[in-house]
Design a protein around this motif. Structure first.
Motif, PDB file in Angstrom:
ATOM      1  N   ARG A  56      16.402  -3.543 -11.913  1.00 48.36           N
ATOM      2  CA  ARG A  56      16.521  -3.219 -10.994  1.00 48.36           C
ATOM      3  C   ARG A  56      14.883  -2.784  -9.999  1.00 48.36           C
ATOM      4  O   ARG A  56      15.199  -2.555  -8.687  1.00 48.36           O
ATOM      5  CB  ARG A  56      17.227  -1.689 -10.990  1.00 48.36           C
ATOM      6  CG  ARG A  56      17.186  -0.113  -9.755  1.00 48.36           C
ATOM      7  CD  ARG A  56      17.837  -1.272  -8.904  1.00 48.36           C
ATOM      8  NE  ARG A  56      17.542  -0.226  -7.364  1.00 48.36           N
ATOM      9  CZ  ARG A  56      17.591  -0.608  -6.329  1.00 48.36           C
ATOM     10  NH1 ARG A  56      18.648  -0.598  -5.920  1.00 48.36           N
ATOM     11  NH2 ARG A  56      17.789  -0.306  -5.177  1.00 48.36           N
ATOM     12  N   GLY A  57      14.423  -2.814 -11.403  1.00 50.43           N
ATOM     13  CA  GLY A  57      12.564  -2.228 -10.989  1.00 50.43           C
ATOM     14  C   GLY A  57      12.144  -3.081 -10.158  1.00 50.43           C
ATOM     15  O   GLY A  57      10.982  -2.613  -9.126  1.00 50.43           O
ATOM     16  N   ILE A  58      12.683  -4.456 -10.239  1.00 49.54           N
ATOM     17  CA  ILE A  58      12.077  -5.451  -9.229  1.00 49.54           C
ATOM     18  C   ILE A  58      12.154  -5.068  -7.869  1.00 49.54           C
ATOM     19  O   ILE A  58      11.196  -5.095  -6.619  1.00 49.54           O
ATOM     20  CB  ILE A  58      12.861  -6.525  -9.353  1.00 49.54           C
ATOM     21  CG1 ILE A  58      12.406  -7.439 -10.666  1.00 49.54           C
ATOM     22  CG2 ILE A  58      12.666  -7.784  -7.868  1.00 49.54           C
ATOM     23  CD1 ILE A  58      13.036  -8.755 -10.991  1.00 49.54           C
ATOM     24  N   VAL A  59      13.591  -4.088  -7.469  1.00 47.19           N
ATOM     25  CA  VAL A  59      14.088  -3.269  -5.908  1.00 47.19           C
ATOM     26  C   VAL A  59      12.746  -2.888  -5.754  1.00 47.19           C
ATOM     27  O   VAL A  59      12.476  -2.762  -5.014  1.00 47.19           O
ATOM     28  CB  VAL A  59      15.069  -3.712  -5.477  1.00 47.19           C
ATOM     29  CG1 VAL A  59      15.987  -2.695  -4.760  1.00 47.19           C
ATOM     30  CG2 VAL A  59      15.853  -4.534  -6.358  1.00 47.19           C
ATOM     31  N   ASP A  60      13.205  -1.694  -7.211  1.00 45.37           N
ATOM     32  CA  ASP A  60      12.157  -0.335  -6.530  1.00 45.37           C
ATOM     33  C   ASP A  60      10.572  -1.011  -6.548  1.00 45.37           C
ATOM     34  O   ASP A  60       9.828  -0.320  -5.498  1.00 45.37           O
ATOM     35  CB  ASP A  60      12.256   0.070  -7.880  1.00 45.37           C
ATOM     36  CG  ASP A  60      13.985   0.835  -8.259  1.00 45.37           C
ATOM     37  OD1 ASP A  60      14.367   0.457  -6.963  1.00 45.37           O
ATOM     38  OD2 ASP A  60      14.028   1.203  -9.208  1.00 45.37           O
ATOM     39  N   GLU A  61      10.040  -2.312  -6.540  1.00 46.97           N
ATOM     40  CA  GLU A  61       9.156  -2.241  -7.031  1.00 46.97           C
ATOM     41  C   GLU A  61       9.089  -3.091  -5.478  1.00 46.97           C
ATOM     42  O   GLU A  61       8.080  -2.652  -5.181  1.00 46.97           O
ATOM     43  CB  GLU A  61       8.545  -3.656  -7.985  1.00 46.97           C
ATOM     44  CG  GLU A  61       7.087  -3.274  -7.861  1.00 46.97           C
ATOM     45  CD  GLU A  61       6.077  -2.087  -8.811  1.00 46.97           C
ATOM     46  OE1 GLU A  61       5.163  -2.016  -7.833  1.00 46.97           O
ATOM     47  OE2 GLU A  61       6.350  -1.858  -9.814  1.00 46.97           O
ATOM     48  N   GLY A  62       9.395  -3.521  -4.558  1.00 49.24           N
ATOM     49  CA  GLY A  62       9.682  -4.128  -3.524  1.00 49.24           C
ATOM     50  C   GLY A  62       9.704  -3.349  -2.292  1.00 49.24           C
ATOM     51  O   GLY A  62       8.365  -2.918  -1.408  1.00 49.24           O
ATOM     52  N   LEU A  63      10.350  -1.653  -3.009  1.00 47.13           N
ATOM     53  CA  LEU A  63      10.803  -0.926  -1.979  1.00 47.13           C
ATOM     54  C   LEU A  63       9.366  -0.505  -1.447  1.00 47.13           C
ATOM     55  O   LEU A  63       9.196   0.138  -0.564  1.00 47.13           O
ATOM     56  CB  LEU A  63      11.771   0.689  -1.872  1.00 47.13           C
ATOM     57  CG  LEU A  63      13.337  -0.621  -2.235  1.00 47.13           C
ATOM     58  CD1 LEU A  63      14.225  -0.059  -2.477  1.00 47.13           C
ATOM     59  CD2 LEU A  63      13.482  -1.039  -0.617  1.00 47.13           C
ATOM     60  N   LYS A  64       8.607  -0.545  -2.619  1.00 51.09           N
ATOM     61  CA  LYS A  64       7.434   0.551  -2.379  1.00 51.09           C
ATOM     62  C   LYS A  64       6.841  -0.776  -0.923  1.00 51.09           C
ATOM     63  O   LYS A  64       5.649   0.477  -0.568  1.00 51.09           O
ATOM     64  CB  LYS A  64       6.297   0.247  -3.715  1.00 51.09           C
ATOM     65  CG  LYS A  64       6.826   1.311  -4.618  1.00 51.09           C
ATOM     66  CD  LYS A  64       6.019   0.914  -6.022  1.00 51.09           C
ATOM     67  CE  LYS A  64       6.828   1.597  -7.277  1.00 51.09           C
ATOM     68  NZ  LYS A  64       6.361   0.947  -8.497  1.00 51.09           N
ATOM     69  N   TYR A  65       6.264  -1.937  -0.971  1.00 51.00           N
ATOM     70  CA  TYR A  65       5.238  -2.340   0.041  1.00 51.00           C
ATOM     71  C   TYR A  65       6.081  -3.088   0.453  1.00 51.00           C
ATOM     72  O   TYR A  65       5.610  -3.258   1.717  1.00 51.00           O
ATOM     73  CB  TYR A  65       5.138  -2.610  -1.166  1.00 51.00           C
ATOM     74  CG  TYR A  65       3.843  -2.378  -2.275  1.00 51.00           C
ATOM     75  CD1 TYR A  65       3.157  -1.661  -2.552  1.00 51.00           C
ATOM     76  CD2 TYR A  65       4.764  -2.597  -3.373  1.00 51.00           C
ATOM     77  CE1 TYR A  65       2.426  -1.343  -3.382  1.00 51.00           C
ATOM     78  CE2 TYR A  65       3.770  -1.583  -4.552  1.00 51.00           C
ATOM     79  CZ  TYR A  65       2.408  -1.210  -4.929  1.00 51.00           C
ATOM     80  OH  TYR A  65       1.924  -0.907  -5.981  1.00 51.00           O
ATOM     81  N   VAL A  66       7.719  -3.395   0.749  1.00 51.96           N
ATOM     82  CA  VAL A  66       7.749  -3.665   2.091  1.00 51.96           C
ATOM     83  C   VAL A  66       9.075  -2.977   2.740  1.00 51.96           C
ATOM     84  O   VAL A  66      10.275  -1.964   1.829  1.00 51.96           O
ATOM     85  CB  VAL A  66       8.563  -5.212   0.956  1.00 51.96           C
ATOM     86  CG1 VAL A  66       9.331  -6.099   3.075  1.00 51.96           C
ATOM     87  CG2 VAL A  66       8.101  -6.043   0.568  1.00 51.96           C
TER      88      VAL A  66
END
Length: 429
Positions: A56-66
């Motif tokens: 899930r951290g991948i989604v959260d990381e993506g939401l920070k910048y996209v």
């Protein structure tokens, strides 16, 4: 440390020096195919690491910048790459990032710009991004796709297609758990080891490999019970990537189904066919028309050889040719419809139904307009003509819960079981 070099537009270039020193990180879309694709890059002297992270951290990381309204595959790919750069596993000053560009009317063509913007915001503006495309969109002095390399990539895809096709027909019925996956691992290792050898891609040898692969999978001990077959179609990343579709194939397997996933070679031929159709409709450079036509015929030849090999063993269902798939869609959509997966997505649904797989999951990133038109938008027309079609369209995005997605699929499977029961009763009477 390699000197950073920028072009006239201010884009950071991937240089020859970087090729020698840097590790290129590659997102994974098709586990089997991309293992061989990684080897192709390594044979050309690149250091490549394929990312298999899935959390899930991948989604959260993506939401920070996209932005969350941006294409979900973009969010996942960018999130996965930045998560890897931040992980501590790599020296950020010694990594580059691979990303594909379609070059068409799809948001995927903008992924690369979103990734560079995200890297800058995250403090990694010095990390080079390498575009993998066949449209000449971006060039780097340290990276190029030569004709020989493109041919090797094509063979990686067709070998991946035959392995996955056979595995999906064996795994749900195997008597010894894990035997199918062991055969896949054995063949991937063997095929990859052959890539540097002279004659590895000559047609007689490839056909010999196809036949040996089919015979080997046919020897897997299985118990053929009646299980619902479920086709998976949709936007290319969400259709294939376990990260994108929440391990859809494994879910279908756990639900007692046999997943049926069209191969990537149809998509590759489709992209070549688009160039041919563009020339016929709009005109353009004759060289592009000839080149695309040659590559299309070459890939179609590979596909026919694969089909012929599978047909040797009657225990397996045989996939159709691209030409047959294209013929099925002619009364539904024009061949100029190529945005997103274009007419191919509709064609894959029609081909699945035509071959007896009427249960279909159509996977789509939320807000992907092209694929909603040729996916969800065509379902009513398909059902009007083919009432046996049992299709569920499932959207994937950061806010969609896995349980809701799976419940919708379970409802489709319940309808499939009712239809099977009704057919059985009708047979008895």
């Amino acid at each position: 440390m390699a000197e950073l070099v920028y072009n006239e537009q201010g884009r950071l270039l991937f240089t020859e020096e970087m090729k020698r020193e840097y590790t290129l990180l590659m997102p994974q879309m098709l586990p089997v195919h991309f293992t061989m694709l990684k080897r192709v890059f390594e044979l050309q002297g690149y250091k490549v690491d394929m990312l298999t992270t899935n959390h899930r951290g991948i989604v959260d990381e993506g939401l920070k910048y996209v932005h969350n309204d941006t294409c979900y595959p973009a969010l996942l790919v960018i999130g996965q790459l930045i998560d890897a750069v931040k992980s501590g596993k790599y020296d950020p000053h010694k990594v580059g990032l691979f990303i594909t560009q379609t070059g068409g009317g799809c948001r995927a063509s903008n992924y690369i710009h979103l990734l560079r913007k995200a890297l800058k915001r995250a403090g990694y503006g010095y990390v080079p991004v390498v575009s993998v495309n066949l449209s000449g969109l971006e060039k780097n002095p340290g990276f190029s796709l030569g004709f020989g390399m493109i041919i090797q990539m094509a063979y990686s895809m067709i070998y991946g297609d035959i392995l996955v096709n056979l595995a999906n027909q064996c795994r749900p019925y195997e008597i010894v758990e894990g035997e199918t996956d062991r055969r896949i691992a054995k063949w991937v290792e063997r095929l990859v080891a052959e890539f540097p050898k002279k004659g590895a891609f000559r047609r007689p040898h490839v056909v010999e490999n196809f036949n040996a692969i089919v015979d080997d999978f046919a020897s897997i001990p299985v118990h053929r019970t009646k299980k619902p077959r479920v086709g998976v179609v949709g936007e290319i990343y969400i259709k294939y990537a376990p990260l994108g579709n929440n391990n859809l194939e494994q879910f279908l397997f756990d639900e007692g189904c046999e997943p049926v996933v069209p191969g990537i070679m149809d998509f590759i031929i489709f992209k070549c066919d688009n160039r041919v159709e563009d020339h016929l409709i709009y005109g353009g450079k004759t060289a592009t028309y000839i080149g695309a036509g040659f590559l299309k015929k070459y890939c179609e030849g590979l596909q026919r050889d694969m089909i012929a090999a599978i047909a040797r063993q009657p225990v397996f269902r045989v996939p159709c040719t691209f030409a047959h798939l294209k013929s099925l869609v002619k009364d539904y959509l024009g061949y100029g419809n190529k945005m997103g997966e274009g007419w191919l997505l509709t064609g894959e649904m029609l081909e699945l139904i035509d071959s007896g797989t009427s249960n279909i999951v159509c996977t789509q990133p939320f807000g992907c307009l092209p694929n909603h038109v040729v996916g969800k938008g065509m379902v009513r027309q398909i059902k009007n003509r083919l009432p046996q079609a049992n299709i569920v369209c499932v959207d994937y995005d950061p806010g969609a819960t896995r349980i809701n997605q799976e419940n919708r699929i379970k409802l489709m499977l319940a309808n499939a079981k009712l239809a099977d029961k009704g057919a059985a009763v009708a047979e008895e009477t």
